[in-house]
Design a protein around this motif. Structure first.
Motif, PDB file in Angstrom:
ATOM      1  N   LEU A  23     -27.166 -56.360 -10.840  1.00 13.66           N
ATOM      2  CA  LEU A  23     -26.804 -57.707 -11.282  1.00 13.66           C
ATOM      3  C   LEU A  23     -27.385 -58.777 -10.375  1.00 13.66           C
ATOM      4  O   LEU A  23     -27.546 -59.930 -10.792  1.00 13.66           O
ATOM      5  N   SER A  63     -32.833 -65.854 -17.563  1.00 10.39           N
ATOM      6  CA  SER A  63     -31.392 -66.091 -17.499  1.00 10.39           C
ATOM      7  C   SER A  63     -30.661 -64.749 -17.412  1.00 10.39           C
ATOM      8  O   SER A  63     -31.181 -63.700 -17.798  1.00 10.39           O
ATOM      9  N   PHE A  64     -29.441 -64.814 -16.879  1.00 12.46           N
ATOM     10  CA  PHE A  64     -28.638 -63.608 -16.663  1.00 12.46           C
ATOM     11  C   PHE A  64     -28.468 -62.821 -17.962  1.00 12.46           C
ATOM     12  O   PHE A  64     -28.597 -61.597 -17.996  1.00 12.46           O
ATOM     13  N   TRP A  65     -28.179 -63.528 -19.078  1.00 10.99           N
ATOM     14  CA  TRP A  65     -27.859 -62.844 -20.327  1.00 10.99           C
ATOM     15  C   TRP A  65     -29.093 -62.222 -20.963  1.00 10.99           C
ATOM     16  O   TRP A  65     -28.990 -61.318 -21.780  1.00 10.99           O
ATOM     17  N   ALA A  66     -30.271 -62.731 -20.598  1.00  9.99           N
ATOM     18  CA  ALA A  66     -31.510 -62.202 -21.187  1.00  9.99           C
ATOM     19  C   ALA A  66     -32.114 -61.072 -20.355  1.00  9.99           C
ATOM     20  O   ALA A  66     -32.994 -60.343 -20.823  1.00  9.99           O
ATOM     21  N   ARG A  67     -31.628 -60.895 -19.138  1.00  7.63           N
ATOM     22  CA  ARG A  67     -32.217 -59.877 -18.247  1.00  7.63           C
ATOM     23  C   ARG A  67     -31.923 -58.480 -18.770  1.00  7.63           C
ATOM     24  O   ARG A  67     -30.826 -58.181 -19.235  1.00  7.63           O
ATOM     25  N   LYS A  68     -32.974 -57.601 -18.669  1.00  7.39           N
ATOM     26  CA  LYS A  68     -32.807 -56.208 -19.110  1.00  7.39           C
ATOM     27  C   LYS A  68     -33.020 -55.282 -17.912  1.00  7.39           C
ATOM     28  O   LYS A  68     -33.689 -55.650 -16.945  1.00  7.39           O
ATOM     29  N   CYS A 117     -31.525 -51.831 -21.543  1.00 10.35           N
ATOM     30  CA  CYS A 117     -30.325 -52.472 -22.078  1.00 10.35           C
ATOM     31  C   CYS A 117     -30.036 -53.731 -21.265  1.00 10.35           C
ATOM     32  O   CYS A 117     -30.583 -53.900 -20.165  1.00 10.35           O
ATOM     33  N   PRO A 118     -29.170 -54.634 -21.771  1.00 10.57           N
ATOM     34  CA  PRO A 118     -28.818 -55.825 -20.981  1.00 10.57           C
ATOM     35  C   PRO A 118     -28.206 -55.394 -19.644  1.00 10.57           C
ATOM     36  O   PRO A 118     -27.494 -54.396 -19.562  1.00 10.57           O
ATOM     37  N   TRP A 133     -25.848 -56.538 -17.942  1.00 10.20           N
ATOM     38  CA  TRP A 133     -24.376 -56.580 -17.788  1.00 10.20           C
ATOM     39  C   TRP A 133     -23.699 -55.415 -18.513  1.00 10.20           C
ATOM     40  O   TRP A 133     -22.513 -55.154 -18.315  1.00 10.20           O
ATOM     41  N   LEU A 134     -24.442 -54.702 -19.364  1.00 12.37           N
ATOM     42  CA  LEU A 134     -23.822 -53.656 -20.186  1.00 12.37           C
ATOM     43  C   LEU A 134     -23.336 -52.443 -19.369  1.00 12.37           C
ATOM     44  O   LEU A 134     -22.185 -52.022 -19.548  1.00 12.37           O
ATOM     45  N   LEU A 154     -20.123 -53.221 -17.453  1.00 12.06           N
ATOM     46  CA  LEU A 154     -19.023 -53.478 -18.391  1.00 12.06           C
ATOM     47  C   LEU A 154     -18.477 -52.157 -18.940  1.00 12.06           C
ATOM     48  O   LEU A 154     -17.263 -51.947 -19.005  1.00 12.06           O
TER      49      LEU A 154
END
Lengths: 111, 347
Positions: free
Chosen positions: B105, B114-119, B189-190, B192-193, B196
């Motif tokens: 992370l 951006s954080f949400w677009a990072r893979k 995958c993203p 953050w997945l 989580l």
């Protein structure tokens, strides 16, 4: 004759009655049942019955280290358990007296 | 750790020990959670020891049909217990994956995403599949074990246990070799997945396992307490062997034999020396980590930091455990020396 059917109906009440006399534990319950003539009651029968009584909150338990080392569960009867036991005894009396009348042809008048 | 029934199994002998071992193996093969297992086997062990003390035959407790006893004893085991066991089997792996995925992370300063677009190319799905497959193989082996242990009564308990554990380990080893050879691709995958998924898994596990938390806390004993009990039990034998060995060595070298108070003095000096030298062990992890650090390659600064943190944490954890045990041994030996001195003064 296989007496497990008959036992199934009354064992719960008998075990609860033993627990109602004083706080007790598994081995003591088994020994008392054996002394009273229940030779074919083993730990595998006792454990699920006591677990069921606990779930219904008829008995409560506390854990303490036994003199031999493993944790021992001591069971005592609750208020709900006492009420259930009283009802059980009444039902048992009613059913057995009717059953005796049929099985042993006891005359209603003599009773 | 908990005050497990295993610590008291040695109190059983003969037919009681044999019968308890078989029942224990059957229950272990049911794949139920540790709490339920400990509770059942703890109660059963207490009953067995009590009956053994009263010299009752074991069939008074279990009847003549052991297979029927085991089946009835485990009849009411619910799905929840097995679910907690399944979730618990993967717990260490999930915690490890959570720690590794948390490091992913941390953004690379050179990247502008951006954080949400990072893979990220995550191995979590791959390793989860391997672990689940190994578990299923283990569960199948346990199922067969339950069937075989009563059908072929002469099969030894140790052989059955070994086969069950071995089947899972072989499956796991083969899977990891295939992964190392690059036979399985990583999935993108993203970022953050994976953390989580790990957090949800652990939340589910601890929700189901919430039962009896207070009682479990009360039953806890430290590893030092358990080790202390085992060490103290054999201390007389250990010291006697040491005493005999020292005297044989002295006689071989042409020196006189020691008397017991001289031996006690030597042991006391050794205890003091060992207690004073314990600080040296804290120096070992940085030295070892440095050697391993300079003999390995790293892709980025983050990889180096993660490597150092994990290696140092693991080493200090191991050392703190070892030091606790050594402190316990030193204290017990000193108590024993004091006792022996008091006994000889009294005489």
């Amino acid at each position: 004759m296989d007496d497990s059917q008959l036992l199934r109906g009354i064992l719960e009440g008998c075990i609860l009655s033993i627990i109602s006399k004083e706080e007790t534990y598994g081995y003591k319950i088994l020994s008392e049942l054996e002394n009273l003539g229940f030779d074919n009651v083993f730990e595998s029968t006792l454990y699920p019955i006591i677990t069921r009584l606990e779930k219904k909150q008829f008995v409560c338990c506390r854990r303490e280290k036994s003199p031999f080392g493993p944790t021992r569960k001591y069971y005592s009867i609750t208020k709900a358990g006492e009420d259930f036991l009283s009802e059980f005894k009444n039902n048992y009396k009613k059913i057995t007296s009717s059953a005796e009348a049929i099985l042993f042809e006891v005359n209603h008048n003599e009773r | 750790m908990r005050d497990s029934y295993i610590l008291y199994k040695e109190n059983l002998h003969g037919e009681y020990k044999e019968t308890f071992d078989k029942i224990e193996l059957y229950i272990l093969a049911q794949n139920i959670d540790v709490d339920s297992r400990e509770e059942r086997l703890g109660e059963l062990l207490d009953i067995f020891i009590s009956a053994q003390e009263d010299e009752k035959p074991v069939r008074k407790i279990v009847g003549n049909d052991l297979e029927n006893f085991c089946k009835t004893f485990c009849f009411d085991l619910g799905v929840k217990s097995k679910l907690v066991d399944f979730l618990g089997s993967l717990k260490i792996f999930v915690i490890f994956e959570l720690i590794c995925s948390l490091f992913d992370l941390v953004p690379d300063p050179e990247e502008n995403i951006s954080f949400w677009a990072r893979k990220v190319d995550s191995d979590i799905f791959l390793f989860a599949s391997i672990m689940v497959f190994s578990l299923l193989v283990g569960y199948t082996a346990n199922f067969l074990l339950c069937k075989l242990m009563f059908k072929y009564r002469k099969l030894k308990i140790t052989l059955l246990k070994t086969l069950s554990v071995l089947s899972s380990c072989v499956c796991l080893a083969v899977s990891f070799v295939l992964v190392a050879k690059g036979e399985f691709p990583l999935l993108s995958c993203p970022v953050w997945l994976p953390p989580l998924m790990c957090i949800l898994y652990l939340a589910l596990y601890y929700t189901f396992k919430n039962k009896r938390r207070k009682e479990r806390k009360a039953e806890k004993v430290s590893i030092a307490d358990v080790a202390s009990k085992e060490y103290t039990k054999d201390l007389d034998k250990i010291m006697q062997k040491k005493f005999d060995k020292l005297n044989k060595r002295n006689v071989r070298k042409g020196k006189g034999e020691l008397n017991f108070s001289e031996f006690l003095k030597i042991q006391e000096d050794e205890c003091i020396k060992a207690a004073n030298m314990r600080w040296i062990y804290y120096l070992t992890p940085p030295a070892l980590t440095t050697i391993i650090y300079f003999s390995s390659d790293y892709e980025s600064l983050m990889d180096r930091i993660i490597f150092i943190i994990i290696l140092l944490t693991a080493q200090y954890w191991g050392i703190s455990l070892g030091l606790k045990l050594s402190k316990m041994q030193i204290e017990e030996t000193q108590k024993w020396i004091e006792e022996k001195r008091n006994e000889s003064n009294f005489k």
